[in-house]
Design an enzyme around this catalytic site. Structure first.
Site, PDB file in Angstrom:
ATOM      1  N   GLU B 189      11.044 -22.330 -42.083  1.00 47.45           N
ATOM      2  CA  GLU B 189       9.958 -22.333 -43.066  1.00 47.45           C
ATOM      3  C   GLU B 189      10.439 -22.734 -44.442  1.00 47.45           C
ATOM      4  O   GLU B 189      11.607 -22.621 -44.777  1.00 47.45           O
ATOM      5  CB  GLU B 189       9.278 -20.977 -43.147  1.00 47.45           C
ATOM      6  CG  GLU B 189      10.210 -19.765 -43.113  1.00 47.45           C
ATOM      7  CD  GLU B 189      11.229 -19.688 -44.214  1.00 47.45           C
ATOM      8  OE1 GLU B 189      10.848 -19.925 -45.383  1.00 47.45           O
ATOM      9  OE2 GLU B 189      12.406 -19.391 -43.932  1.00 47.45           O
ATOM     10  N   GLU B 332      14.443 -22.077 -44.084  1.00 48.49           N
ATOM     11  CA  GLU B 332      14.366 -23.430 -43.502  1.00 48.49           C
ATOM     12  C   GLU B 332      14.751 -23.427 -42.025  1.00 48.49           C
ATOM     13  O   GLU B 332      14.757 -24.481 -41.391  1.00 48.49           O
ATOM     14  CB  GLU B 332      15.280 -24.432 -44.228  1.00 48.49           C
ATOM     15  CG  GLU B 332      15.005 -24.618 -45.701  1.00 48.49           C
ATOM     16  CD  GLU B 332      15.979 -25.590 -46.377  1.00 48.49           C
ATOM     17  OE1 GLU B 332      16.833 -26.169 -45.691  1.00 48.49           O
ATOM     18  OE2 GLU B 332      15.870 -25.747 -47.612  1.00 48.49           O
TER      19      GLU B 332
END
Lengths: 365, 365
Positions: B189, B332
């Site tokens: 994310e 991420e």
């Protein structure tokens, strides 16, 4: 104790081990503050990347392949019926055959083979002194000077010349691996009983009591642990060596595979390559290494903290922070191979991430 | 509270998440005792291999590729000037552009791109609700229903229908990644401010105080941490949802990228694939996931314990042991990608190691 002169070849190898490149490290540390991520958000991976920059002399280090070099040897102290190990010495040559076995998925059916294939590392196997007629095999490097060490309880495990021969053999195999494309060297070992000499070496080099460094190895029971501890104490009590003479300690208390791994580490560092340390036996070789060539420490990276008693003391002395704690206690270099992708990833962040300026994002130092 | 019915498509997805294959796990556990190594010598890697056997329904699991699916979205609570984050919301679209940048080494200049290339993982990028006109890019999956959530301090972050839409979008992207060859899915994310909804979700689902789960995210200072904590408390104080209605909690307190990651996890598990969890935001999605589909837990693997407060509580609830503790706090999916080779290696031990019998070595159980 007057320390004898080293062989010229070993002296040259030691002299070639130079400290990490301070300028590249400073540049890498600055670069980590400019890359597109919050300051420090990659945690220990940032420190690792900076240390890799120092080893490879660039703030954008680009290590190529990974090689694991497995040295196998037998030990006089383990020649009898399971004195210090849960396994008989016949397992050493059997495991060498396993490293070299022709399996459906490739060379070797041991853990190190499987893990190396999974991460794309190449495996090299060395007979550093196995007590058996090993089969001819193109992938087996023959470097044995004797079929196993002498029993370290009653006298030196090997002569100084034998120690030097194995160190140089480990160095030669490392040059081969580097020539084949490796920039990350993982020394590995196989030798029934070898946590006994590793414990004795560690106790002597760090000035620790035998009990603080003698563990269960492959998983020995209480009675065997007691015998193993007695063996380590007996070896130390002989007083056959002194930590001011690291090569003497290696010959007195070591193992042929430990000497070979020492040679791997020195040669890798001398060539400006990184060394990934696996477990306790590898750590004992590293202790001798940094005593001979303090700058070796700059090239060493710790994979995991293994389950063996005494590994933490080694890592503390080497000033290394392990990357994981998975309870591994197998050896063969398995932990080192498992950690190798993390080193490659750390280097990749320096090399392949954009800076805030390049990405046009406000931020950075 | 009467829980509304789920959409038929989501209900089917949840129903498709089945427990791990107990027979394969039992066979794998037995097999680990027969492989050529001391019993238990591969430590946690053995447990991981057994769990992978359960996911893939084979005592010799063979996961193919690794995919990291990065969902990006903005958050109403972070729309103002640095209320809860060290970074302005403009960083979210800028980082999406960074994930998609054309760099000398390939697609993307962010940490997740660099690490994914280092370990051979494929990166997918999803606009789950970014507050910007994102550039057209063939590698960008567009799934936004809105340009960022509403401010969770004053009302529900999204509607239930919006939550379902993003869950299904995450599931669709996962099906694509699996079709492209991935057997190991890493949800990732990017969303400035997203540890705030993650903290609120975690507090509600685990019944914890806001202070126990609200941390420094990307590295906020004390004053921002105080504002962030107040925001989480305000969101919880509204009483807009109840842990017995996990989808309601997600809509009330979540984020679009969290919903998308939940869909990735459910779909991966439903297809019999493994999910590698990165950090705290991923963990908050997993908490909703196991509440909706308890068997999802069987497919989850924890990469590292991240530096964020509250991650340990998530992992304890999920009964997951992290593989490393490197102090990562980037998100991420970086930690998940970093850990992926270890999962592949664990599976390889079951699949590629010889048994004692095959190797002709005495030993084993």
């Amino acid at each position: 104790m007057t320390v004898p002169l080293l062989s010229p070849e070993l002296a040259a190898l030691i002299a070639a081990v130079q400290p990490a490149h301070a300028g590249a490290m400073a540049a890498a540390r600055t670069r980590q503050t400019q890359l597109t991520k919050p300051l420090g958000a990659l945690g220990d991976l940032e420190d690792i990347s900076v240390r890799l920059a120092g080893v490879f002399g660039s703030d954008q280090p680009h290590p190529r392949g990974v090689a694991v070099l497995v040295a196998a040897a037998d030990h006089g102290v383990a020649a009898g019926p399971q004195l210090v190990s849960a396994y008989p010495p016949e397992v050493t040559p059997a495991m060498v055959a396993n490293f070299l076995a022709d399996t459906p998925t490739g060379l070797g059916g041991a853990a190190v083979n499987a893990i190396a294939r999974a991460v794309g590392a190449r495996v090299y196997v060395m007979d550093a002194g196995v007590n058996a007629d090993l089969p001819q095999h193109p992938a087996l490097v023959r470097a044995a000077v004797r079929r196993g060490t002498s029993d370290l309880r009653t006298g030196p495990a090997m002569s100084r010349d034998e120690a030097v021969a194995l160190i140089l053999a480990g160095a030669a195999l490392t040059r081969q691996a580097v020539q084949d494309g490796a920039d990350l060297i993982v020394p590995g070992e196989m030798g029934i009983g070898n946590t006994t000499p590793a414990a004795a070496l560690t106790a002597r080099m760090l000035g620790l009591d035998a009990a603080a460094v003698t563990g269960r190895g492959t998983g020995i029971d209480d009675a065997t642990l007691e015998r193993k501890l007695a063996a380590v104490r007996e070896a130390l009590a002989r007083g056959g060596s002194d930590s001011t003479d690291p090569l003497g300690v290696l010959a007195d208390l070591g193992g042929f595979e430990i000497a070979a791994m020492l040679g791997m580490m020195l040669q890798a560092a001398a060539l400006g390559k990184a060394v990934m340390l696996d477990g306790f036996v590898e750590g004992s070789a590293a202790l001798i290494g940094v005593a001979l060539a303090p700058a070796l420490a700059d090239a060493l990276f710790a994979a995991g903290e293994c389950a063996e008693v005494g590994h933490a003391a080694q890592l503390a002395h080497l000033n290394l922070k392990p990357m994981f704690r998975l309870g591994l206690r197998l050896g063969e270099g398995t932990g080192g191979v498992l950690a190798a992708p993390m080193l490659l990833a750390a280097a990749a962040t320096l090399r392949e991430m954009q800076t805030f300026a390049e990405a046009g994002i406000p931020g950075g130092a």
